[in-house]
Scaffold this active site. Structure first.
Site, mmCIF file in Angstrom:
data_model
loop_
_atom_site.group_PDB
_atom_site.id
_atom_site.type_symbol
_atom_site.label_atom_id
_atom_site.label_comp_id
_atom_site.label_asym_id
_atom_site.label_seq_id
_atom_site.Cartn_x
_atom_site.Cartn_y
_atom_site.Cartn_z
ATOM 1 N N CYS A 78 42.103 34.087 37.851
ATOM 2 C CA CYS A 78 41.355 33.456 38.937
ATOM 3 C C CYS A 78 39.911 33.933 38.823
ATOM 4 O O CYS A 78 39.631 35.114 39.046
ATOM 5 C CB CYS A 78 41.958 33.855 40.280
ATOM 6 S SG CYS A 78 40.993 33.231 41.652
ATOM 7 N N CYS A 227 36.906 26.197 41.914
ATOM 8 C CA CYS A 227 37.850 26.961 41.093
ATOM 9 C C CYS A 227 37.041 27.559 39.942
ATOM 10 O O CYS A 227 36.465 26.820 39.128
ATOM 11 C CB CYS A 227 38.956 26.034 40.573
ATOM 12 S SG CYS A 227 40.052 26.856 39.395
HETATM 13 N N1 LIG Z 1 45.376 27.757 40.966
HETATM 14 C C1 LIG Z 1 45.090 28.448 39.755
HETATM 15 C C2 LIG Z 1 44.799 29.895 39.950
HETATM 16 C C3 LIG Z 1 43.565 30.170 40.764
HETATM 17 C C4 LIG Z 1 42.276 29.777 40.048
HETATM 18 C C5 LIG Z 1 41.085 30.165 40.867
HETATM 19 N N2 LIG Z 1 40.896 29.525 42.091
HETATM 20 C C6 LIG Z 1 39.816 30.355 40.076
HETATM 21 O O1 LIG Z 1 38.785 30.571 40.722
HETATM 22 O O2 LIG Z 1 39.838 30.394 38.838
HETATM 23 C C7 LIG Z 1 46.280 28.345 38.784
HETATM 24 O O3 LIG Z 1 47.432 28.234 39.233
HETATM 25 O O4 LIG Z 1 46.034 28.403 37.566
#
Ligand SMILES: N[C@@H](CCC[C@H](N)C(=O)O)C(=O)O
Length: 326
Positions: A78, A227
């Protein structure tokens, strides 16, 4: 059980940090997952979150970070979360440069120049990067999906799939062509023949060689403000498909604000630096029920950091709005 949580965000992608080293008893695995489900619920009195970041001891780095999505699934990485954990550990240990162990890699993190006035900013390494379909995992005929049309996804758009190391599907779109993103992302994160473990789906608008806008439907969460790994993967694809100097910063706008990415190419491998805010919103003392399904808030202390952040986010939103009317 008493637990101290820190509510944090990177570009409005929000999390609770729980430092397991401060707990009076060890957290069993099932309780860790249930606690994430309970804390992330947007109806919960603290407001919920996109995920929980558990910080624990590491034999190979300053500490280890585990990422649990709001649906209780675990992610290998993350990017936005790592910036906030980097700041948490930097302040705890009085350090500016160190490494953090994540599920698949030990990553460099460091304090950086403020992105805007009053905004604590951290730089984190996003790697390893791979296009190999087995690593995503992705079921297709060729070895990788690189800037190709996939009729089952869309008749017009081109897609690329890359693991950084969590899985991302990226498409560059024209104007505000975000209409089918949710439908596609929901399908690829349910029973489907392509991405058997689901995938983070990002649609990207290119404003210039060094400025893009990324909107992401996250696996295990849904649409988020931003993200970090998706913005890093999108920056990589922007350089590879659309050009521009590697290592020159890319401004990455998102529904929650703005970050910067720098893409590095070494022989045939890539890594990305993600640079952005690490904002602490509040700290709360909680009492967690034995089944981790109920939380009682004992105290809550809010910081003033959000004010500076919102000023920057508003400027970012105005820039995006201006680009949309061009
Ligand atoms: N939902 C993603 C994990 C989280 C990613 C995050 N929000 C970021 O900032 O990179 C997954 O399941 O791969």
């Amino acid at each position: 059980m008493k637990v101290t949580v820190k509510k944090v965000h990177g570009s409005g992608n929000d999390f609770y940090i729980i430092d397991e080293m401060l707990l009076s008893e060890a957290l069993p695995e099932e309780k860790r997952r249930q606690l994430a489900l309970t804390l992330c619920d947007r109806q919960q009195s603290l407001g919920g979150a996109d995920g929980v970041l558990y910080v624990s001891p590491s034999k190979t780095a300053l500490a280890r970070m585990r990422v649990i999505n709001s649906d209780g699934s675990e992610a290998s990485m993350c990017g936005n979360g790592l910036r906030t954990v980097a700041r948490y550990l930097a302040e705890k240990h009085q350090l500016t440069d160190f490494t953090v162990e994540t599920m698949k890699a030990i990553l460099k993190v460091s304090e950086d120049e403020p992105l805007a006035e009053g905004i604590p900013t951290y730089r984190v390494e996003i790697s390893p990067v791979t296009f190999a379909k087995e690593t995503l995992p992705l079921v297709i005929d060729g070895e990788q999906l690189y800037d190709e049309r996939v009729p089952a996804f869309s008749e017009q758009l081109h897609y690329s799939a890359v693991a950084v190391p969590n899985p991302h599907l990226i498409s560059f779109v024209e104007g505000a062509d975000f209409a089918d993103q949710e439908k596609l992302a929901r399908w690829l994160n349910s029973d489907n023949p392509y991405f058997t473990d689901g995938v983070n789906v990002s649609y990207v608008r290119r404003f210039s060689e060094d400025a893009i806008f990324v909107k992401t439907y996250e696996r295990g969460v849904g649409f988020t403000n931003a993200c970090g790994t998706a913005m890093s993967a999108s920056s990589l694809m922007a350089r590879l498909i659309h050009g521009g100097d590697f290592e020159r910063k890319i401004d990455v706008y998102n529904p929650g604000g703005r970050v910067q990415c720098q893409v590095y190419r070494e022989a045939d491998t890539y890594r990305i630096d993600l640079i952005g805010n690490a904002t602490f919103v509040f700290e709360a003392e909680l009492v967690i029920s034995a089944d981790a399904k109920a939380v009682t808030v004992m105290s809550q202390t809010t910081t003033a950091e959000q004010i500076a952040y919102e000023r920057m986010a508003q400027q970012a939103a105005q820039f995006v709005e201006a680009q949309s009317s061009i």
